[in-house]
Design an enzyme around this catalytic site. Sequence first.
Site, PDB file in Angstrom:
ATOM      1  N   ASP A 106       0.839  -1.200   0.000  1.00 55.08           N
ATOM      2  CA  ASP A 106       0.000   0.000   0.000  1.00 55.08           C
ATOM      3  C   ASP A 106       0.873   1.250   0.000  1.00 55.08           C
ATOM      4  O   ASP A 106       1.588   1.511   0.965  1.00 55.08           O
ATOM      5  CB  ASP A 106      -0.917   0.013   1.235  1.00 55.08           C
ATOM      6  CG  ASP A 106      -1.885   1.184   1.204  1.00 55.08           C
ATOM      7  OD1 ASP A 106      -2.987   1.021   0.656  1.00 55.08           O
ATOM      8  OD2 ASP A 106      -1.528   2.277   1.708  1.00 55.08           O
ATOM      9  N   TYR A 138       3.108   9.723  -0.700  1.00 55.22           N
ATOM     10  CA  TYR A 138       4.173   9.165   0.151  1.00 55.22           C
ATOM     11  C   TYR A 138       5.567   9.385  -0.472  1.00 55.22           C
ATOM     12  O   TYR A 138       6.573   9.099   0.153  1.00 55.22           O
ATOM     13  CB  TYR A 138       3.976   7.659   0.402  1.00 55.22           C
ATOM     14  CG  TYR A 138       2.679   7.273   1.081  1.00 55.22           C
ATOM     15  CD1 TYR A 138       1.818   8.233   1.607  1.00 55.22           C
ATOM     16  CD2 TYR A 138       2.305   5.939   1.192  1.00 55.22           C
ATOM     17  CE1 TYR A 138       0.625   7.873   2.214  1.00 55.22           C
ATOM     18  CE2 TYR A 138       1.113   5.573   1.808  1.00 55.22           C
ATOM     19  CZ  TYR A 138       0.273   6.544   2.312  1.00 55.22           C
ATOM     20  OH  TYR A 138      -0.904   6.176   2.903  1.00 55.22           O
ATOM     21  N   LYS A 141      -2.616   5.699  -4.450  1.00 59.20           N
ATOM     22  CA  LYS A 141      -3.720   6.661  -4.275  1.00 59.20           C
ATOM     23  C   LYS A 141      -3.399   7.966  -4.994  1.00 59.20           C
ATOM     24  O   LYS A 141      -2.252   8.431  -4.932  1.00 59.20           O
ATOM     25  CB  LYS A 141      -3.931   6.962  -2.784  1.00 59.20           C
ATOM     26  CG  LYS A 141      -3.927   5.718  -1.925  1.00 59.20           C
ATOM     27  CD  LYS A 141      -4.018   6.018  -0.443  1.00 59.20           C
ATOM     28  CE  LYS A 141      -3.697   4.777   0.371  1.00 59.20           C
ATOM     29  NZ  LYS A 141      -2.295   4.610   0.728  1.00 59.20           N
ATOM     30  N   HIS A 159      -7.441   9.557  -2.674  1.00 61.50           N
ATOM     31  CA  HIS A 159      -6.836   9.620  -1.332  1.00 61.50           C
ATOM     32  C   HIS A 159      -7.674  10.439  -0.351  1.00 61.50           C
ATOM     33  O   HIS A 159      -7.732  10.122   0.836  1.00 61.50           O
ATOM     34  CB  HIS A 159      -5.423  10.214  -1.437  1.00 61.50           C
ATOM     35  CG  HIS A 159      -4.517   9.863  -0.316  1.00 61.50           C
ATOM     36  ND1 HIS A 159      -3.162   9.747  -0.451  1.00 61.50           N
ATOM     37  CD2 HIS A 159      -4.762   9.584   0.990  1.00 61.50           C
ATOM     38  CE1 HIS A 159      -2.621   9.423   0.713  1.00 61.50           C
ATOM     39  NE2 HIS A 159      -3.579   9.326   1.605  1.00 61.50           N
ATOM     40  N   SER A 161       6.338  -0.797   8.616  1.00 63.07           N
ATOM     41  CA  SER A 161       7.464  -1.028   9.510  1.00 63.07           C
ATOM     42  C   SER A 161       8.765  -0.963   8.730  1.00 63.07           C
ATOM     43  O   SER A 161       8.834  -1.364   7.580  1.00 63.07           O
ATOM     44  CB  SER A 161       7.343  -2.390  10.200  1.00 63.07           C
ATOM     45  OG  SER A 161       8.434  -2.556  11.074  1.00 63.07           O
ATOM     46  N   ASN A 186       4.299  -9.308  12.172  1.00 64.10           N
ATOM     47  CA  ASN A 186       2.964  -8.860  11.745  1.00 64.10           C
ATOM     48  C   ASN A 186       2.314  -9.862  10.788  1.00 64.10           C
ATOM     49  O   ASN A 186       1.093 -10.000  10.749  1.00 64.10           O
ATOM     50  CB  ASN A 186       3.049  -7.479  11.073  1.00 64.10           C
ATOM     51  CG  ASN A 186       3.467  -6.393  12.052  1.00 64.10           C
ATOM     52  OD1 ASN A 186       3.334  -6.560  13.266  1.00 64.10           O
ATOM     53  ND2 ASN A 186       3.998  -5.292  11.543  1.00 64.10           N
TER      54      ASN A 186
HETATM   55  P1  NAD Z   1       0.416   1.706  12.019  1.00 65.04           P
HETATM   56  O1  NAD Z   1      -0.681   1.871  13.007  1.00 65.04           O
HETATM   57  O2  NAD Z   1       0.468   0.537  11.121  1.00 65.04           O
HETATM   58  O3  NAD Z   1       1.778   1.850  12.803  1.00 65.04           O
HETATM   59  C1  NAD Z   1       3.008   1.655  12.189  1.00 65.04           C
HETATM   60  C2  NAD Z   1       4.091   1.815  13.233  1.00 65.04           C
HETATM   61  O4  NAD Z   1       3.904   0.839  14.271  1.00 65.04           O
HETATM   62  C3  NAD Z   1       5.478   1.534  12.665  1.00 65.04           C
HETATM   63  O5  NAD Z   1       6.056   2.696  12.152  1.00 65.04           O
HETATM   64  C4  NAD Z   1       6.213   1.001  13.868  1.00 65.04           C
HETATM   65  O6  NAD Z   1       6.695   2.091  14.606  1.00 65.04           O
HETATM   66  C5  NAD Z   1       5.144   0.323  14.677  1.00 65.04           C
HETATM   67  N1  NAD Z   1       5.094  -1.141  14.476  1.00 65.04           N
HETATM   68  C6  NAD Z   1       4.928  -1.840  13.323  1.00 65.04           C
HETATM   69  N2  NAD Z   1       4.895  -3.162  13.558  1.00 65.04           N
HETATM   70  C7  NAD Z   1       5.026  -3.302  14.900  1.00 65.04           C
HETATM   71  C8  NAD Z   1       5.052  -4.421  15.751  1.00 65.04           C
HETATM   72  N3  NAD Z   1       4.950  -5.671  15.306  1.00 65.04           N
HETATM   73  N4  NAD Z   1       5.220  -4.202  17.086  1.00 65.04           N
HETATM   74  C9  NAD Z   1       5.331  -2.957  17.580  1.00 65.04           C
HETATM   75  N5  NAD Z   1       5.318  -1.847  16.819  1.00 65.04           N
HETATM   76  C10 NAD Z   1       5.155  -2.017  15.487  1.00 65.04           C
HETATM   77  O7  NAD Z   1       0.380   3.057  11.189  1.00 65.04           O
HETATM   78  P2  NAD Z   1       0.696   3.404   9.679  1.00 65.04           P
HETATM   79  O8  NAD Z   1       1.858   2.722   9.154  1.00 65.04           O
HETATM   80  O9  NAD Z   1       0.748   4.871   9.627  1.00 65.04           O
HETATM   81  O10 NAD Z   1      -0.606   2.882   8.898  1.00 65.04           O
HETATM   82  C11 NAD Z   1      -0.582   1.677   8.150  1.00 65.04           C
HETATM   83  C12 NAD Z   1      -0.642   1.978   6.661  1.00 65.04           C
HETATM   84  O11 NAD Z   1      -1.919   2.536   6.357  1.00 65.04           O
HETATM   85  C13 NAD Z   1       0.347   3.049   6.165  1.00 65.04           C
HETATM   86  O12 NAD Z   1       1.639   2.556   5.974  1.00 65.04           O
HETATM   87  C14 NAD Z   1      -0.305   3.445   4.867  1.00 65.04           C
HETATM   88  O13 NAD Z   1      -0.044   2.493   3.865  1.00 65.04           O
HETATM   89  C15 NAD Z   1      -1.787   3.426   5.269  1.00 65.04           C
HETATM   90  N6  NAD Z   1      -2.275   4.769   5.678  1.00 65.04           N
HETATM   91  C16 NAD Z   1      -3.183   5.366   4.890  1.00 65.04           C
HETATM   92  C17 NAD Z   1      -3.674   6.631   5.214  1.00 65.04           C
HETATM   93  C18 NAD Z   1      -4.676   7.271   4.305  1.00 65.04           C
HETATM   94  O14 NAD Z   1      -4.905   8.484   4.427  1.00 65.04           O
HETATM   95  N7  NAD Z   1      -5.276   6.549   3.381  1.00 65.04           N
HETATM   96  C19 NAD Z   1      -3.244   7.281   6.375  1.00 65.04           C
HETATM   97  C20 NAD Z   1      -2.309   6.635   7.188  1.00 65.04           C
HETATM   98  C21 NAD Z   1      -1.842   5.379   6.826  1.00 65.04           C
END
Ligand code: NAD
Length: 289
Positions: free
Chosen positions: A46, A51, A76, A107, A232, A241
């Site tokens: 994704d 980004y 997006k 988006h 991550s 994960n």
């Molecule tokens: P998330 O809630 O997935 O958190 C990611 C963070 O959690 C990582 O940076 C890391 O610090 C931590 N993490 C990851 N795996 C872990 C584990 N096993 N144990 C402990 N900590 C861990 O937040 P995100 O990455 O911002 O959101 C997921 C995805 O959703 C994004 O990468 C993106 O692709 C999408 N997204 C979309 C929008 C949108 O507007 N459409 C907005 C935000 C995110």
Amino acid sequence: MKDLRYFTLNDGHKAPSFGIGVYTLTPEEAEKAVYEALMMGIRHIDTANAYFNEKAVGRAIKKSGISREEIFLTTKLWPTQYQEAGKAIEDTLSRLDTPYIDLLLLHQPYGDYMAAYSSMCEAVKEGKVKSIGLSNFDEANFKKFLEIADHFDIKPAVLQIECHPYYPQEKIIREISKYGTLLESWYPFGHGDKALLNEPILKGIGNKYGKKPAQVILRWLIQRNIFVFPASRNPEHIKENFEIFDFELSDDDMKEISKLDKNTRYFYMAPEEASKMFLSWNCDFNKQE
Ligand code: NAD
């Protein structure tokens, strides 16, 4: 145990329920993380124009040597691209270095999104895009969109919004399911929020199965037919994960996790402010490493 590795979209395409997101990753980090993920067997990525790492994602796919058909690639379009979405789609394909995009989303619900959706429908007919959907539309916006978009024969396959145990989005899921639209969760871990990742309820449930709270959250989302793609930079976390297909939460576990609902989200911007900010972002998405 029900196999939840793939979900079927309302247009018939199948998509892996689990993937990797690359929000806030630099091109170098994204290339590394996506390559590692692909090597581990993860087949859903994704990304987004916004980004600034689409070229890096394309490089990781090429480097992996995995055939394009095996990978489910989402990106997006950003609102500044909506009026000339046809060109924006061409530019996106070129940055990703791919003949087609599996899932293309609007988006944000600002700007001329109907014009963009029309171009996205065209792109599906031309084979440049397989499925289309929305992101960050709330219930009211989603309903309004469906009313105006009634003449389009392609209904949104997904809605990608913030969704996690503190904000489970029950109501909007009922609304979108009328159209066969599936939910995609962003911020499943509250963007890495320590409080959420240390919730005693999640720890207690995880202990029963030898799983971490993060894995319990992902499994809880997938068992609700919600797509997940946590970001991550850490290969250990990416692997952890992905290890969620060898256990199943019971109905009681699911109910217990639902008690964490606080009706609170991590990200909120008033629509007027968001619209102004997103539409005035004068950036060249082709300028990236
Ligand atoms: P998330 O809630 O997935 O958190 C990611 C963070 O959690 C990582 O940076 C890391 O610090 C931590 N993490 C990851 N795996 C872990 C584990 N096993 N144990 C402990 N900590 C861990 O937040 P995100 O990455 O911002 O959101 C997921 C995805 O959703 C994004 O990468 C993106 O692709 C999408 N997204 C979309 C929008 C949108 O507007 N459409 C907005 C935000 C995110």
